[in-house]
Design a protein around this motif. Structure first.
Motif, PDB file in Angstrom:
ATOM      1  N   GLU A 128       0.866  -1.196   0.000  1.00 39.99           N
ATOM      2  CA  GLU A 128       0.000   0.000   0.000  1.00 39.99           C
ATOM      3  C   GLU A 128       0.889   1.228   0.000  1.00 39.99           C
ATOM      4  O   GLU A 128       1.885   1.248   0.721  1.00 39.99           O
ATOM      5  CB  GLU A 128      -0.840   0.045   1.279  1.00 39.99           C
ATOM      6  CG  GLU A 128      -2.031  -0.873   1.268  1.00 39.99           C
ATOM      7  CD  GLU A 128      -2.698  -0.919   2.630  1.00 39.99           C
ATOM      8  OE1 GLU A 128      -2.694   0.107   3.344  1.00 39.99           O
ATOM      9  OE2 GLU A 128      -3.191  -2.000   2.977  1.00 39.99           O
ATOM     10  N   ILE A 129       0.504   2.243  -0.750  1.00 41.60           N
ATOM     11  CA  ILE A 129       1.338   3.461  -0.804  1.00 41.60           C
ATOM     12  C   ILE A 129       0.800   4.474   0.214  1.00 41.60           C
ATOM     13  O   ILE A 129      -0.341   4.928   0.109  1.00 41.60           O
ATOM     14  CB  ILE A 129       1.344   4.056  -2.227  1.00 41.60           C
ATOM     15  CG1 ILE A 129       2.024   3.064  -3.178  1.00 41.60           C
ATOM     16  CG2 ILE A 129       2.062   5.402  -2.259  1.00 41.60           C
ATOM     17  CD1 ILE A 129       1.906   3.421  -4.642  1.00 41.60           C
ATOM     18  N   ASP A 130       1.619   4.779   1.231  1.00 42.84           N
ATOM     19  CA  ASP A 130       1.196   5.748   2.255  1.00 42.84           C
ATOM     20  C   ASP A 130       1.539   7.184   1.857  1.00 42.84           C
ATOM     21  O   ASP A 130       0.922   8.126   2.339  1.00 42.84           O
ATOM     22  CB  ASP A 130       1.882   5.428   3.598  1.00 42.84           C
ATOM     23  CG  ASP A 130       1.342   4.154   4.206  1.00 42.84           C
ATOM     24  OD1 ASP A 130       0.119   3.927   4.061  1.00 42.84           O
ATOM     25  OD2 ASP A 130       2.119   3.380   4.788  1.00 42.84           O
ATOM     26  N   ASN A 131       2.571   7.346   1.030  1.00 43.93           N
ATOM     27  CA  ASN A 131       2.939   8.696   0.566  1.00 43.93           C
ATOM     28  C   ASN A 131       3.756   8.537  -0.711  1.00 43.93           C
ATOM     29  O   ASN A 131       4.387   7.509  -0.937  1.00 43.93           O
ATOM     30  CB  ASN A 131       3.753   9.432   1.647  1.00 43.93           C
ATOM     31  CG  ASN A 131       3.868  10.925   1.364  1.00 43.93           C
ATOM     32  OD1 ASN A 131       3.134  11.472   0.538  1.00 43.93           O
ATOM     33  ND2 ASN A 131       4.810  11.582   2.025  1.00 43.93           N
ATOM     34  N   HIS A 132       3.733   9.565  -1.545  1.00 47.85           N
ATOM     35  CA  HIS A 132       4.601   9.533  -2.733  1.00 47.85           C
ATOM     36  C   HIS A 132       4.974  10.955  -3.137  1.00 47.85           C
ATOM     37  O   HIS A 132       4.259  11.909  -2.826  1.00 47.85           O
ATOM     38  CB  HIS A 132       3.917   8.797  -3.885  1.00 47.85           C
ATOM     39  CG  HIS A 132       2.850   9.594  -4.557  1.00 47.85           C
ATOM     40  ND1 HIS A 132       1.558   9.668  -4.081  1.00 47.85           N
ATOM     41  CD2 HIS A 132       2.897  10.373  -5.658  1.00 47.85           C
ATOM     42  CE1 HIS A 132       0.857  10.449  -4.868  1.00 47.85           C
ATOM     43  NE2 HIS A 132       1.626  10.902  -5.816  1.00 47.85           N
ATOM     44  N   LYS A 133       6.108  11.072  -3.792  1.00 46.61           N
ATOM     45  CA  LYS A 133       6.555  12.365  -4.325  1.00 46.61           C
ATOM     46  C   LYS A 133       7.197  12.143  -5.687  1.00 46.61           C
ATOM     47  O   LYS A 133       7.713  11.067  -5.964  1.00 46.61           O
ATOM     48  CB  LYS A 133       7.562  13.029  -3.379  1.00 46.61           C
ATOM     49  CG  LYS A 133       6.908  13.595  -2.114  1.00 46.61           C
ATOM     50  CD  LYS A 133       7.800  14.599  -1.425  1.00 46.61           C
ATOM     51  CE  LYS A 133       7.084  15.196  -0.222  1.00 46.61           C
ATOM     52  NZ  LYS A 133       7.977  16.077   0.559  1.00 46.61           N
ATOM     53  N   VAL A 161       6.289   5.250  -0.701  1.00 44.62           N
ATOM     54  CA  VAL A 161       6.664   4.665   0.591  1.00 44.62           C
ATOM     55  C   VAL A 161       5.458   4.014   1.266  1.00 44.62           C
ATOM     56  O   VAL A 161       4.322   4.491   1.116  1.00 44.62           O
ATOM     57  CB  VAL A 161       7.294   5.723   1.538  1.00 44.62           C
ATOM     58  CG1 VAL A 161       6.264   6.732   2.029  1.00 44.62           C
ATOM     59  CG2 VAL A 161       7.986   5.066   2.747  1.00 44.62           C
ATOM     60  N   GLN A 162       5.709   2.902   1.955  1.00 46.62           N
ATOM     61  CA  GLN A 162       4.734   2.296   2.859  1.00 46.62           C
ATOM     62  C   GLN A 162       5.376   2.238   4.244  1.00 46.62           C
ATOM     63  O   GLN A 162       6.540   1.837   4.371  1.00 46.62           O
ATOM     64  CB  GLN A 162       4.375   0.876   2.386  1.00 46.62           C
ATOM     65  CG  GLN A 162       3.379   0.186   3.329  1.00 46.62           C
ATOM     66  CD  GLN A 162       2.983  -1.215   2.866  1.00 46.62           C
ATOM     67  OE1 GLN A 162       3.550  -1.763   1.923  1.00 46.62           O
ATOM     68  NE2 GLN A 162       2.005  -1.786   3.560  1.00 46.62           N
ATOM     69  N   THR A 206       9.932  -1.630  16.374  1.00 43.91           N
ATOM     70  CA  THR A 206      10.601  -1.109  15.183  1.00 43.91           C
ATOM     71  C   THR A 206       9.571  -0.609  14.184  1.00 43.91           C
ATOM     72  O   THR A 206       8.401  -0.996  14.223  1.00 43.91           O
ATOM     73  CB  THR A 206      11.468  -2.178  14.459  1.00 43.91           C
ATOM     74  OG1 THR A 206      10.609  -3.243  14.065  1.00 43.91           O
ATOM     75  CG2 THR A 206      12.600  -2.694  15.327  1.00 43.91           C
ATOM     76  N   ILE A 207      10.018   0.260  13.304  1.00 41.77           N
ATOM     77  CA  ILE A 207       9.188   0.709  12.189  1.00 41.77           C
ATOM     78  C   ILE A 207       9.917   0.296  10.926  1.00 41.77           C
ATOM     79  O   ILE A 207      11.134   0.494  10.814  1.00 41.77           O
ATOM     80  CB  ILE A 207       9.012   2.233  12.215  1.00 41.77           C
ATOM     81  CG1 ILE A 207       8.333   2.659  13.526  1.00 41.77           C
ATOM     82  CG2 ILE A 207       8.206   2.720  11.013  1.00 41.77           C
ATOM     83  CD1 ILE A 207       8.303   4.166  13.718  1.00 41.77           C
ATOM     84  N   THR A 208       9.193  -0.310  10.007  1.00 45.51           N
ATOM     85  CA  THR A 208       9.786  -0.650   8.708  1.00 45.51           C
ATOM     86  C   THR A 208       9.187   0.276   7.663  1.00 45.51           C
ATOM     87  O   THR A 208       7.975   0.484   7.633  1.00 45.51           O
ATOM     88  CB  THR A 208       9.478  -2.120   8.342  1.00 45.51           C
ATOM     89  OG1 THR A 208       9.977  -2.948   9.388  1.00 45.51           O
ATOM     90  CG2 THR A 208      10.140  -2.508   7.035  1.00 45.51           C
ATOM     91  N   THR A 209      10.044   0.852   6.830  1.00 42.57           N
ATOM     92  CA  THR A 209       9.529   1.610   5.685  1.00 42.57           C
ATOM     93  C   THR A 209       9.972   0.896   4.415  1.00 42.57           C
ATOM     94  O   THR A 209      11.133   0.492   4.289  1.00 42.57           O
ATOM     95  CB  THR A 209      10.015   3.074   5.687  1.00 42.57           C
ATOM     96  OG1 THR A 209      11.448   3.118   5.710  1.00 42.57           O
ATOM     97  CG2 THR A 209       9.489   3.840   6.883  1.00 42.57           C
ATOM     98  N   LEU A 210       9.013   0.693   3.511  1.00 39.77           N
ATOM     99  CA  LEU A 210       9.307   0.074   2.217  1.00 39.77           C
ATOM    100  C   LEU A 210       9.258   1.170   1.151  1.00 39.77           C
ATOM    101  O   LEU A 210       8.332   1.998   1.151  1.00 39.77           O
ATOM    102  CB  LEU A 210       8.274  -1.008   1.894  1.00 39.77           C
ATOM    103  CG  LEU A 210       8.159  -2.148   2.908  1.00 39.77           C
ATOM    104  CD1 LEU A 210       7.045  -3.116   2.471  1.00 39.77           C
ATOM    105  CD2 LEU A 210       9.485  -2.880   3.028  1.00 39.77           C
ATOM    106  N   HIS A 211      10.268   1.197   0.291  1.00 44.73           N
ATOM    107  CA  HIS A 211      10.395   2.271  -0.694  1.00 44.73           C
ATOM    108  C   HIS A 211      10.478   1.708  -2.107  1.00 44.73           C
ATOM    109  O   HIS A 211      11.104   0.661  -2.311  1.00 44.73           O
ATOM    110  CB  HIS A 211      11.676   3.077  -0.429  1.00 44.73           C
ATOM    111  CG  HIS A 211      11.728   3.667   0.947  1.00 44.73           C
ATOM    112  ND1 HIS A 211      11.341   4.949   1.209  1.00 44.73           N
ATOM    113  CD2 HIS A 211      12.098   3.139   2.136  1.00 44.73           C
ATOM    114  CE1 HIS A 211      11.479   5.194   2.504  1.00 44.73           C
ATOM    115  NE2 HIS A 211      11.936   4.102   3.095  1.00 44.73           N
TER     116      HIS A 211
END
Lengths: 245, 245
Positions: free
Chosen positions: B151-156, B215-216, B223-228
């Motif tokens: 899922e895309i939480d933000n994009h630029k 980013v998701q 922990t926090i994981t961010t997927l890019h």
């Protein structure tokens, strides 16, 4: 008094250069700014000391003259000295020379002292300038003002990012230069050589601001002048005038 | 065979850091890449030699483990060695240690050799790897693949600029990391600490391309994981998985 000159060497590395194999302009200015920081540290009046007294040095103008840009893997000599100062302004000279002492770049910079309490320009504090051996002069030396844009030939928008801001909470030089030069295309940037830059910083931008970078391109016989304005809404943040051949 | 280890020192300077006073991630990777370039030069198989034979080294993956990021003005020790290789892949190890030899950062990198004639992956050329003292192994070592975004939480969006491309005609590491991390906001980036990065380079982008950085953000207990994912139209250019505390 004779200004103390600080010297250091630097080898230009791959990530400091662009496709022309020459140093990136913002990086060039960063290297000279680092030399002045290193001199300040050496004299015991570095950033921590200045900040501790409630002040910070702020740049209002750089004037660069470029004979030739340092190229990838080249070793160069960088020097700087605090030339003179008056009630409000300090004038610092910078140079980059090749290893045979041929001048490559000269930069003339105006610094002012900002008082953190009221975020206003302060009178120069003697203990922060005397150790450099700079000459006090009653005269207010001025550098040429940057010409204003009359017509906009191209513009681009950028949002100020977390990584654009350095540990001094300022947008780093590299990013201002990138914003300004990115309004010129690949063909222009790969075929022309920068000879002069006159840049005036007017107003800070902060995280999240959306800045517009405007350019006007003026062709004359044998030189091209580009006029640049970085604006934050209607406020001018930075103006520059570049000469290219 | 025992891999030759190359060592150098580096002092982190102001323009390499961000508001946290820690080194910028792209710059951290650039410094390690520079160490590997310096080792190659020292062994007489630097970029000019490799390019002269019609090849170029290309990175397909970096896995970083971060104990603590080097901070402004800190002097650190950087080392690298070419650990092993097989028919198509070279495995290189990197480390950054503090001056008391405490490990700060470890990086594991996969290199492949590109044949400039057909722009395809070539078999490893022995004369370009033997001088490093790397061990040949028939086994294909693999690093963990990066998890895909669901899922895309933000994009630029970003347009690839002239100054994003270095003298090797590649988008410099700094810019990929900036594109990816800029999808996280000031609050996130100033309050969290990066512990791991797994980044896979899939496809090059070139001047003028408009890339989308997605980013998701996945929260678990501690922990926090961010997927890019950086995409160029529908093609994936770069994937990364970051762990933060």
């Amino acid at each position: 008094m004779v200004a103390k000159r600080y010297n250091e060497k630097h080898r230009v590395v791959f990530y400091e250069t662009d496709v022309t194999k020459n140093i990136n302009i913002g990086m060039l200015v960063d290297l000279m700014m680092l030399a002045s920081e290193n001199q300040s540290e050496q004299l015991g009046i570095g950033t921590d000391k200045v900040n501790g007294l409630g002040y910070g040095w702020v740049i209002t103008q750089h004037v660069l003259e470029i004979e030739r840009l340092p190229k990838i893997n080249e070793e160069v000599k960088i020097w700087t000295e605090a030339d003179s100062y008056n009630k409000y302004f300090c004038y610092r000279e910078f140079g980059i020379d090749d290893m045979d002492d041929n001048p490559l770049v000269r930069m003339h910079t105006i610094f002012v002292l900002m008082d953190f309490k009221n975020r206003k320009i302060s009178q120069i504090v003697p203990e922060l300038i005397i150790p450099f051996g700079a000459t006090e002069t009653p005269k207010v030396k001025r550098y040429k003002n940057v010409k204003k844009i009359k017509e906009i030939d191209n513009h681009k928008k950028y949002q100020v990012r977390f990584m654009d801001i350095d540990s001094n909470h300022h947008v780093n030089n590299v990013h201002y230069f990138d914003w300004m030069l990115d309004t010129l295309d690949y063909d222009f940037l790969s075929k022309h050589t920068l000879k002069k830059i006159n840049i005036q910083y007017k107003q800070e931008v902060t995280y999240g601001d959306i800045v517009t970078s405007n350019v006007q391109i003026i062709n004359s016989n044998d030189t091209i002048t580009t006029l640049h304005a970085v604006k934050n809404n209607d406020k001018v943040s930075c103006l520059a005038e570049c000469e290219w051949i």
